[in-house]
Enzyme design. Sequence first.
Site: not given
Length: 208
Positions: A49, A79, A152
Amino acid sequence: MSNVLVELSNAFAAVVETAGKSTVLVNARRRLPATGIAYAADLVLTADHAVERDEDLSVTQFDGSEIPAKLAGRDPGNDLALLRLERPAIFPASPAEDAKIGQLVLALGRPSTDGIEASLGVVSAVGGPIRTPRGLIERYLRSDMTMYPGFSGGPLIDAEGRVVGVNTSFGRGMPFSIPVGAAWKVAEQLARHRSEERRVGKECRSRW
């Protein structure tokens, strides 16, 4: 007389410095840069993402040098995305065994050129599967540390600096990570065979 807390503190600082050399800044989205892990000398594993474009990608190493990169493949369900560097230049991370509940861990991030960032906690749960806006994560680690903006795609490491997971933001408000065994398997597959990008549900924009 030795001070156990000082020794523990120094040990954590040392593993962050070591693992930080395999933790890179990923320039692949409009707002906040993300973090990536050196899977190999020319491959970086990060959160899917956080890769909002397929071109004009780059990573920044711990020494501040920037290297152009290309998208090697995506696995939106887990992801994860893999970037291939223009040249081999980074220090590959060391994977660990599966994490255990109660294990001390550190989440690392390099969301800017200011340097490495870290957050300490414990693994609070191991579970799965869990459905996300992009698919189904088969297995996950939940921890109790703070995941700061830009974390992330960064590594969750153990007390020896080895990677136990890849941080993601699809934890319904809780810090989640993809276990290293699953993440490394995806990276290996993407390195061999570029995947087709599969979008599941609406685009998820994360502050991590």
